[in-house]
Scaffold this motif. Sequence first.
Motif, PDB file in Angstrom:
ATOM      1  N   ASN A 188       0.824  -1.207   0.000  1.00 36.11           N
ATOM      2  CA  ASN A 188       0.000   0.000   0.000  1.00 36.11           C
ATOM      3  C   ASN A 188       0.856   1.254   0.000  1.00 36.11           C
TER       4      ASN A 188
ATOM      5  N   GLN B 262       2.598   4.754   1.110  1.00 33.34           N
ATOM      6  CA  GLN B 262       3.126   5.329   2.348  1.00 33.34           C
ATOM      7  C   GLN B 262       2.617   6.757   2.474  1.00 33.34           C
TER       8      GLN B 262
ATOM      9  N   LYS C 203       2.963   6.659   8.130  1.00 31.94           N
ATOM     10  CA  LYS C 203       2.084   5.494   8.201  1.00 31.94           C
ATOM     11  C   LYS C 203       2.352   4.596   6.996  1.00 31.94           C
ATOM     12  N   ASP C 204       2.378   3.286   7.236  1.00 35.20           N
ATOM     13  CA  ASP C 204       2.624   2.300   6.177  1.00 35.20           C
ATOM     14  C   ASP C 204       3.974   2.522   5.498  1.00 35.20           C
TER      15      ASP C 204
ATOM     16  N   ASN D 167       4.962  -3.169   4.010  1.00 32.14           N
ATOM     17  CA  ASN D 167       4.593  -1.979   4.786  1.00 32.14           C
ATOM     18  C   ASN D 167       4.835  -2.200   6.269  1.00 32.14           C
TER      19      ASN D 167
ATOM     20  N   GLY E 127       3.948  -0.664  10.075  1.00 32.08           N
ATOM     21  CA  GLY E 127       2.760   0.023  10.576  1.00 32.08           C
ATOM     22  C   GLY E 127       2.948   1.523  10.659  1.00 32.08           C
ATOM     23  N   ARG E 128       3.779   1.954  11.591  1.00 27.17           N
ATOM     24  CA  ARG E 128       4.022   3.391  11.788  1.00 27.17           C
ATOM     25  C   ARG E 128       5.481   3.626  12.156  1.00 27.17           C
TER      26      ARG E 128
ATOM     27  N   TYR F  47       5.789  -2.073  14.099  1.00 25.11           N
ATOM     28  CA  TYR F  47       6.293  -2.829  12.957  1.00 25.11           C
ATOM     29  C   TYR F  47       6.606  -4.246  13.399  1.00 25.11           C
TER      30      TYR F  47
END
Length: 688
Positions: free
Chosen positions: A481, A483, A512-513, A531, A533-534, A568
């Motif tokens: 996905n 970023q 994010k991502d 990806n 997470g944050r 992550y």
Amino acid sequence: MPIKSIKVRLGLLSIIVLTGTMKTLGQANDTLLIRQLAPVTVSATRLEINEKRLPAALTVLGGGRIQIGQPQLSLFESLGGVAGLFAQNPDNFSQDLRISIRGFGARAAFGIRGIRLVIDGIPESTPDGQADVDNLDMGAMRRLEVMRGPSSGLFGNAAGGILNFQTENANEMSLLEGQVTVGSYGLRSYRFKTGVQKKKFQYVFIATRNQSEGYRALSHMESTILNLKLRYDFDSLTRISILANYGNSPVADDPGGLTLQQATENRRQAHPNNMRFLAGESVAQGRVGITFEKTMGKHLIFARAFGTKRDFANYLAFQAAGAGTINRTFAGASFQYQFSQKFDLIGYRFRLGMDVESQGDTRRRFDNLIGERGKLTFDQLESFKNIAAYVTQELTYQKVTMLVGLRSDAIRLHATDYFLTDGDQSGKRQFSRLNPSVGISLEASSKVNIYTNLGTSFETPTMSELSNNPTGTGGFNPDLNPQQAVNYEIGAKTYFSQRLRTDVALFDVEVKDELVPYQITGQAGRVFYRNAGRSRRQGVELSLNAVLAKGLTLFSNYTYSDFRYREYQTTTGKFDGNVLPGIPKHAAQAELRYFTPVGIFAIAQVRHASLLYADDANAVTANGYTVVNLRVGGQKTWGRMHIEPFIGVNNLLDAAYFQNVQINASANRYFEPSQGRFWFGGVKVGIK
């Protein structure tokens, strides 16, 4: 010719020229040095503005900082002068220079990722956010503007920062100019320039030929770069320019990453698999662009159109699907309208624009049969289309300047699978994004400006990242996905007594991502993405530039980067709180430049970077380093003839460090050693 002999001859040539009594060309007096520190009008924001009033972190490098006494082989030579920017991989021309700004771009498997490159108003970055610099000639550049921080409100996808280049104009050049540069490890570089302005018409043509055997085994490269600029000024308010560029690199070998043990045993070796499979690439790219600009009182119209064709082939260090080709077409157009109005004490400007860009990649993979293409294993046509509209507004009131931007992007991706023996994996992805930005600058006094800004950015995965599907099938990776990031910044710009300038910026970026690279065992050189997470990136950027004495100038900068994962987790572990790999916590450069009244110059540069992590687990580190570079030369004229001999050495102390780190590499192949002590010298001759 042996390097020792070359150095002796260049040294003698320098002594003969510099001890002469001829008239000096462009003596570097105090006025010129002070001018280097003065604020200038910049265009990286798409709305021309004096950098002093710009509510954003920006660095400007003039032609002298880019060209004088430099081999001009790579953009890397100049980028150490920019706070907040970290560059790697200057010596592996197969993988290209990697640039990161506040962490954007650090994950690039090759080329420049997450940062927008623009040359004379024409985008070098493709719509999917990838930029390659193998057709970029630093000997053609007269100026570079680097704006730091997420800027998708201006340039859309993958705008974590902007590199805005301006090439030379005919009225600033010699009629004819030639340059020869030679150096260690087989470096040979030849450059020819010509520029003529006749009434309303001007043309500039620059041709460059580079070749090098490289420091490591399997590092040979050759390239030819041609640039043509045609410009016609209908009047002082209307002009049209045609810009053409062609780059051809028939060979750029790839020595590959080493394990720490291999690098310790022999830093100059290539990895055995890279030698076995003859890893490397070839590329040819041509681009033509046209720009039109007209000013009508309070109104300004700017339009551009361009087309790029790129043919690429590479061989990776494994057999199955280890050879590939990409045939790319990239075209686009843009229209911008600007309006300016003054209401008593209030000034107002806005620019409304639309960008339409289309990219098509025909991507094929074959088995690598020791440098030959074997059976076809992948055949896919990929397209990336982007339509965007944006508005940028500037409001000034006395000592306050406000910039507000908003951009909307609609993106469509499509993959058509032509390799159907394993089924049809054709697919589509689509994204849309609205990106706002706002910044305020206050002239606190005649010497101090303070500012703050808030901006957002987004990065779709590139088509190369999407098509590198870890399942081994065609189509796009459905789990990958875009970023997204939000940047908060506060800073100050100070100008004391015209001889001292300081800039400071403090930033906080919430991501994010986060797109994170990794490799799979048995496919070293192919990079896959997932990806996180944050993550959070906090940092400080400082620069101090000063005229210390007559003819003596200091340019210095320091960057502190605290970049960490917040959320992550993968199948191999949980990495919350770990440092993002690929970026040192501390980086700095100091450069002293001394120009005498008779034209002799000496430039000393010290570059430092602390250790950095090579993996998400923070289990593997690359050592920190300090590098010292020196160069001397002179500038003289005889009537219409100008001569500039120079000689220099990079990595004077022969420091052993890694010029590139492959993040999350497989088989512990993280490290690409830097080259050792590198001597170079040359001479430039021009006719006015």
